[in-house]
Design a protein around this motif. Structure first.
Motif, PDB file in Angstrom:
ATOM      1  N   SER A   1       0.853  -1.179   0.000  1.00  0.00           N
ATOM      2  CA  SER A   1       0.000   0.000   0.000  1.00  0.00           C
ATOM      3  C   SER A   1       0.895   1.237   0.000  1.00  0.00           C
ATOM      4  O   SER A   1       2.086   1.152   0.298  1.00  0.00           O
ATOM      5  CB  SER A   1      -0.902  -0.014   1.227  1.00  0.00           C
ATOM      6  N   PRO A   2       0.339   2.402  -0.306  1.00  0.00           N
ATOM      7  CA  PRO A   2       1.153   3.626  -0.256  1.00  0.00           C
ATOM      8  C   PRO A   2       1.728   3.883   1.143  1.00  0.00           C
ATOM      9  O   PRO A   2       2.841   4.382   1.270  1.00  0.00           O
ATOM     10  CB  PRO A   2       0.163   4.725  -0.654  1.00  0.00           C
ATOM     11  N   VAL A   3       0.982   3.529   2.178  1.00  0.00           N
ATOM     12  CA  VAL A   3       1.476   3.708   3.549  1.00  0.00           C
ATOM     13  C   VAL A   3       2.684   2.814   3.792  1.00  0.00           C
ATOM     14  O   VAL A   3       3.679   3.232   4.382  1.00  0.00           O
ATOM     15  CB  VAL A   3       0.358   3.405   4.572  1.00  0.00           C
ATOM     16  N   ALA A   4       2.612   1.569   3.321  1.00  0.00           N
ATOM     17  CA  ALA A   4       3.731   0.636   3.493  1.00  0.00           C
ATOM     18  C   ALA A   4       4.945   1.102   2.707  1.00  0.00           C
ATOM     19  O   ALA A   4       6.076   1.022   3.196  1.00  0.00           O
ATOM     20  CB  ALA A   4       3.317  -0.764   3.070  1.00  0.00           C
TER      21      ALA A   4
ATOM     22  N   THR B   1      11.449   2.011   4.287  1.00  0.00           N
ATOM     23  CA  THR B   1      12.862   2.231   4.611  1.00  0.00           C
ATOM     24  C   THR B   1      13.096   2.175   6.115  1.00  0.00           C
ATOM     25  O   THR B   1      13.996   1.469   6.592  1.00  0.00           O
ATOM     26  CB  THR B   1      13.337   3.594   4.066  1.00  0.00           C
ATOM     27  N   ALA B   2      12.279   2.891   6.868  1.00  0.00           N
ATOM     28  CA  ALA B   2      12.429   2.876   8.332  1.00  0.00           C
ATOM     29  C   ALA B   2      12.162   1.485   8.885  1.00  0.00           C
ATOM     30  O   ALA B   2      12.838   1.044   9.819  1.00  0.00           O
ATOM     31  CB  ALA B   2      11.482   3.890   8.969  1.00  0.00           C
ATOM     32  N   ALA B   3      11.187   0.784   8.313  1.00  0.00           N
ATOM     33  CA  ALA B   3      10.851  -0.558   8.794  1.00  0.00           C
ATOM     34  C   ALA B   3      12.014  -1.528   8.589  1.00  0.00           C
ATOM     35  O   ALA B   3      12.327  -2.329   9.470  1.00  0.00           O
ATOM     36  CB  ALA B   3       9.603  -1.076   8.076  1.00  0.00           C
ATOM     37  N   ILE B   4      12.669  -1.440   7.452  1.00  0.00           N
ATOM     38  CA  ILE B   4      13.793  -2.342   7.160  1.00  0.00           C
ATOM     39  C   ILE B   4      15.007  -1.993   8.017  1.00  0.00           C
ATOM     40  O   ILE B   4      15.659  -2.877   8.578  1.00  0.00           O
ATOM     41  CB  ILE B   4      14.129  -2.305   5.655  1.00  0.00           C
ATOM     42  N   VAL B   5      15.304  -0.712   8.152  1.00  0.00           N
ATOM     43  CA  VAL B   5      16.454  -0.269   8.949  1.00  0.00           C
ATOM     44  C   VAL B   5      16.308  -0.718  10.403  1.00  0.00           C
ATOM     45  O   VAL B   5      17.298  -1.041  11.066  1.00  0.00           O
ATOM     46  CB  VAL B   5      16.614   1.271   8.851  1.00  0.00           C
TER      47      VAL B   5
ATOM     48  N   ASN C   1       4.457   7.132  10.417  1.00  0.00           N
ATOM     49  CA  ASN C   1       3.907   6.131   9.515  1.00  0.00           C
ATOM     50  C   ASN C   1       3.531   4.879  10.305  1.00  0.00           C
ATOM     51  O   ASN C   1       4.382   4.319  11.006  1.00  0.00           O
ATOM     52  CB  ASN C   1       4.944   5.789   8.441  1.00  0.00           C
ATOM     53  N   PRO C   2       2.273   4.416  10.230  1.00  0.00           N
ATOM     54  CA  PRO C   2       1.858   3.252  11.027  1.00  0.00           C
ATOM     55  C   PRO C   2       2.583   1.956  10.651  1.00  0.00           C
ATOM     56  O   PRO C   2       2.833   1.111  11.504  1.00  0.00           O
ATOM     57  CB  PRO C   2       0.357   3.135  10.766  1.00  0.00           C
ATOM     58  N   PHE C   3       2.937   1.799   9.370  1.00  0.00           N
ATOM     59  CA  PHE C   3       3.672   0.611   8.936  1.00  0.00           C
ATOM     60  C   PHE C   3       5.063   0.587   9.572  1.00  0.00           C
ATOM     61  O   PHE C   3       5.488  -0.429  10.124  1.00  0.00           O
ATOM     62  CB  PHE C   3       3.781   0.592   7.406  1.00  0.00           C
ATOM     63  N   ALA C   4       5.755   1.707   9.511  1.00  0.00           N
ATOM     64  CA  ALA C   4       7.088   1.792  10.108  1.00  0.00           C
ATOM     65  C   ALA C   4       7.009   1.623  11.620  1.00  0.00           C
ATOM     66  O   ALA C   4       7.839   0.934  12.215  1.00  0.00           O
ATOM     67  CB  ALA C   4       7.745   3.114   9.746  1.00  0.00           C
ATOM     68  N   SER C   5       6.016   2.243  12.253  1.00  0.00           N
ATOM     69  CA  SER C   5       5.860   2.122  13.707  1.00  0.00           C
ATOM     70  C   SER C   5       5.655   0.671  14.123  1.00  0.00           C
ATOM     71  O   SER C   5       6.225   0.221  15.121  1.00  0.00           O
ATOM     72  CB  SER C   5       4.674   2.958  14.183  1.00  0.00           C
ATOM     73  N   PHE C   6       4.842  -0.063  13.361  1.00  0.00           N
ATOM     74  CA  PHE C   6       4.617  -1.484  13.644  1.00  0.00           C
ATOM     75  C   PHE C   6       5.935  -2.239  13.646  1.00  0.00           C
ATOM     76  O   PHE C   6       6.242  -2.988  14.579  1.00  0.00           O
ATOM     77  CB  PHE C   6       3.659  -2.076  12.600  1.00  0.00           C
ATOM     78  N   HIS C   7       6.741  -2.045  12.613  1.00  0.00           N
ATOM     79  CA  HIS C   7       7.993  -2.792  12.502  1.00  0.00           C
ATOM     80  C   HIS C   7       9.056  -2.297  13.478  1.00  0.00           C
ATOM     81  O   HIS C   7       9.887  -3.087  13.930  1.00  0.00           O
ATOM     82  CB  HIS C   7       8.503  -2.779  11.063  1.00  0.00           C
ATOM     83  N   ILE C   8       9.021  -1.034  13.836  1.00  0.00           N
ATOM     84  CA  ILE C   8       9.944  -0.540  14.855  1.00  0.00           C
ATOM     85  C   ILE C   8       9.639  -1.197  16.193  1.00  0.00           C
ATOM     86  O   ILE C   8      10.556  -1.610  16.915  1.00  0.00           O
ATOM     87  CB  ILE C   8       9.879   0.999  14.950  1.00  0.00           C
TER      88      ILE C   8
ATOM     89  N   GLN D   1       8.441  -7.234   2.270  1.00  0.00           N
ATOM     90  CA  GLN D   1       7.243  -7.550   1.486  1.00  0.00           C
ATOM     91  C   GLN D   1       6.124  -6.536   1.689  1.00  0.00           C
ATOM     92  O   GLN D   1       5.118  -6.591   1.003  1.00  0.00           O
ATOM     93  CB  GLN D   1       6.739  -8.951   1.835  1.00  0.00           C
ATOM     94  N   GLY D   2       6.275  -5.624   2.629  1.00  0.00           N
ATOM     95  CA  GLY D   2       5.260  -4.612   2.873  1.00  0.00           C
ATOM     96  C   GLY D   2       4.076  -5.130   3.666  1.00  0.00           C
ATOM     97  O   GLY D   2       2.968  -4.617   3.538  1.00  0.00           O
ATOM     98  N   GLU D   3       4.298  -6.132   4.503  1.00  0.00           N
ATOM     99  CA  GLU D   3       3.227  -6.733   5.289  1.00  0.00           C
ATOM    100  C   GLU D   3       3.396  -6.406   6.763  1.00  0.00           C
ATOM    101  O   GLU D   3       4.500  -6.180   7.236  1.00  0.00           O
ATOM    102  CB  GLU D   3       3.215  -8.249   5.103  1.00  0.00           C
ATOM    103  N   GLN D   4       2.290  -6.417   7.485  1.00  0.00           N
ATOM    104  CA  GLN D   4       2.308  -6.179   8.924  1.00  0.00           C
ATOM    105  C   GLN D   4       1.874  -7.451   9.653  1.00  0.00           C
ATOM    106  O   GLN D   4       0.798  -7.519  10.211  1.00  0.00           O
ATOM    107  CB  GLN D   4       1.358  -5.041   9.294  1.00  0.00           C
TER     108      GLN D   4
END
Length: 109
Positions: free
Chosen positions: A3-6, A11-15, A35-42, A88-91
């Motif tokens: 998604s556009p949010v993902a 970048t932040a999620a992978i780092v 960004n909620p996607f990055a926050s999830f992965h952080i 993969q852009g998944e949560q």
């Protein structure tokens, strides 16, 4: 299923999965956009890194190579799983601990 949010937070999620320093850098990268996607992965990455240090201290009590290798494999699998889902852009929360990390670190946005 990117998604556009993902895509914006990828970048932040992978780092975040590359060492505890990477998690701190990702937190500051995401600090402005929230960004909620990055926050999830952080939150997931922070949980993995803290589990590494806490469980590592516990495992160090035992002088047994089987326990030590099992610990390393467990942490490695969790980290790779989280990294792959970020790429993969998944949560998807990591197995066993992911839902807890989301609750415990819910203040990270």
């Amino acid at each position: 299923m990117n998604s556009p949010v993902a895509n914006d937070g990828k970048t932040a999620a992978i780092v975040a999965y590359f060492t505890i320093v990477g998690t701190i850098i990702a937190y500051f990268i995401n600090n402005d956009s929230k960004n909620p996607f990055a926050s999830f992965h952080i939150r997931q990455a922070l949980g993995i890194h803290l589990a590494f240090y806490l469980l590592g201290a516990l495992v160090s009590i035992f002088d047994n190579w089987m326990i030590t290798y099992s610990f390393w494999i467990f942490i490695l699998v969790l980290g790779i799983y989280g990294l792959i889902t970020a790429i993969q852009g998944e949560q998807r929360p990591i197995p066993l601990l992911g839902e807890h990390f989301q609750k415990w670190f819910s203040t990270i946005h």
